[in-house]
Design a protein around this motif. Structure first.
Motif, PDB file in Angstrom:
ATOM      1  N   LEU A  23      44.686  41.027  45.170  1.00  0.00           N
ATOM      2  CA  LEU A  23      43.621  40.206  45.741  1.00  0.00           C
ATOM      3  C   LEU A  23      42.921  39.393  44.654  1.00  0.00           C
ATOM      4  N   ASN A  24      42.650  40.013  43.520  1.00  0.00           N
ATOM      5  CA  ASN A  24      42.015  39.287  42.415  1.00  0.00           C
ATOM      6  C   ASN A  24      42.941  38.227  41.847  1.00  0.00           C
ATOM      7  N   LEU A  25      44.247  38.483  41.916  1.00  0.00           N
ATOM      8  CA  LEU A  25      45.210  37.525  41.389  1.00  0.00           C
ATOM      9  C   LEU A  25      45.270  36.257  42.232  1.00  0.00           C
ATOM     10  N   ILE A  26      45.220  36.419  43.554  1.00  0.00           N
ATOM     11  CA  ILE A  26      45.338  35.251  44.435  1.00  0.00           C
ATOM     12  C   ILE A  26      43.979  34.676  44.818  1.00  0.00           C
ATOM     13  N   GLY A  27      42.897  35.403  44.520  1.00  0.00           N
ATOM     14  CA  GLY A  27      41.578  34.934  44.923  1.00  0.00           C
ATOM     15  C   GLY A  27      41.171  33.635  44.256  1.00  0.00           C
ATOM     16  N   THR A  28      41.398  33.540  42.954  1.00  0.00           N
ATOM     17  CA  THR A  28      40.999  32.333  42.218  1.00  0.00           C
ATOM     18  C   THR A  28      41.714  31.084  42.723  1.00  0.00           C
ATOM     19  N   PRO A  29      43.059  31.099  42.895  1.00  0.00           N
ATOM     20  CA  PRO A  29      43.726  29.901  43.436  1.00  0.00           C
ATOM     21  C   PRO A  29      43.232  29.508  44.828  1.00  0.00           C
ATOM     22  N   ILE A  30      42.922  30.509  45.658  1.00  0.00           N
ATOM     23  CA  ILE A  30      42.423  30.201  47.004  1.00  0.00           C
ATOM     24  C   ILE A  30      41.070  29.501  46.920  1.00  0.00           C
ATOM     25  N   VAL A  31      40.184  30.021  46.082  1.00  0.00           N
ATOM     26  CA  VAL A  31      38.861  29.409  45.926  1.00  0.00           C
ATOM     27  C   VAL A  31      38.978  27.997  45.357  1.00  0.00           C
ATOM     28  N   ALA A  32      39.866  27.815  44.376  1.00  0.00           N
ATOM     29  CA  ALA A  32      40.053  26.484  43.792  1.00  0.00           C
ATOM     30  C   ALA A  32      40.572  25.490  44.835  1.00  0.00           C
ATOM     31  N   ALA A  33      41.527  25.930  45.651  1.00  0.00           N
ATOM     32  CA  ALA A  33      42.079  25.051  46.685  1.00  0.00           C
ATOM     33  C   ALA A  33      41.019  24.697  47.726  1.00  0.00           C
ATOM     34  N   ARG A  34      40.218  25.666  48.129  1.00  0.00           N
ATOM     35  CA  ARG A  34      39.159  25.388  49.089  1.00  0.00           C
ATOM     36  C   ARG A  34      38.106  24.461  48.484  1.00  0.00           C
ATOM     37  N   GLY A  35      37.820  24.617  47.196  1.00  0.00           N
ATOM     38  CA  GLY A  35      36.868  23.734  46.545  1.00  0.00           C
ATOM     39  C   GLY A  35      37.358  22.292  46.520  1.00  0.00           C
ATOM     40  N   ARG A  36      38.627  22.106  46.186  1.00  0.00           N
ATOM     41  CA  ARG A  36      39.174  20.743  46.165  1.00  0.00           C
ATOM     42  C   ARG A  36      39.150  20.120  47.555  1.00  0.00           C
TER      43      ARG A  36
END
Length: 224
Positions: A23-36
């Motif tokens: 979850l911690n591994l995929i959490g950052t990319p998900i947040v970055a994608a949602r931010g963009r």
């Protein structure tokens, strides 16, 4: 028998650690994608600021609230455990004592996790305000209202918080289903504990975020 039980416990702990690690591994990319995506579709200043902040500092935004994933996991597993003992009833010797012990253990664990979560979010949010001193001053000089800045800060916290809480709950459900089944996971007691955990977790995070508002106002006043 004891060796088999110890092996089972070790396996569950390994699965727990692996689930949160993934979850911690995929959490950052998900947040970055949602931010963009938020920055591209922003209809106001708050969403534009929040989207760019999340896209640029996704890992920091995720770490601030990632502890809620563990809290959600504990709530799902603990709630299902309480439902299991309650359902067993007379089939379990001293079921009332067992139920009380499990309930107490779950509540103590959740209380400790909530306390750590609130402290972590409060400290990281205060540090974030100090680190973002120049952007705060710059936005103030550009005429961005204080309400928009406060809203943007809430968005940058609540968006990753939502994903972390959902991910932790799904991990708990995935590990609980093969052992106790969907009926106990979705039992009223389990759902009540899960809903209460989410409500208290969000309230604590928002409270910690609100506690840093005087610091933001102080920075804005000094820049005026």
């Amino acid at each position: 028998m004891y060796q088999s039980r110890d092996t089972g416990v070790a396996l569950l702990l390994a699965l727990f650690a692996g689930s949160l690690g993934l979850l911690n591994l995929i959490g950052t990319p998900i947040v970055a994608a949602r931010g963009r995506a938020m920055a591209r579709r922003a209809g106001d200043a708050a969403h534009l600021i929040a989207g760019r902040e999340l896209a640029a500092h996704a890992s920091v935004a995720w770490r601030r609230v990632s502890a809620i994933a563990m809290v959600s996991f504990i709530a799902v597993v603990g709630g299902a455990g309480i439902s299991l003992v309650a359902l067993a009833g007379d089939d379990v010797a001293d079921s009332g004592t067992v139920l009380a012990d499990i309930r107490t253990g779950v509540l103590v664990t959740l209380a400790s996790a909530f306390l750590l979560l609130a402290c972590s979010v409060g400290v990281t949010q205060a540090a974030s305000v100090l680190e973002d001193r120049e952007p705060i001053v710059g936005l103030d000089r550009l005429g961005v209202p204080a309400s928009d800045l406060a809203r943007a800060r809430r968005i940058t916290v609540l968006l990753p918080l939502r994903w972390a809480a959902l991910g932790g709950a799904l991990a708990g459900i995935a590990l609980s289903l093969p052992i106790i089944g969907i009926t106990l996971v979705l039992a009223p007691t389990s759902l009540l504990i899960i809903a209460g955990t989410f409500a208290v977790g969000v309230a604590l995070v928002l409270g910690s975020l609100a506690s840093t508002e005087p610091l933001v106002r102080s920075i804005r006043r000094e820049a005026a």
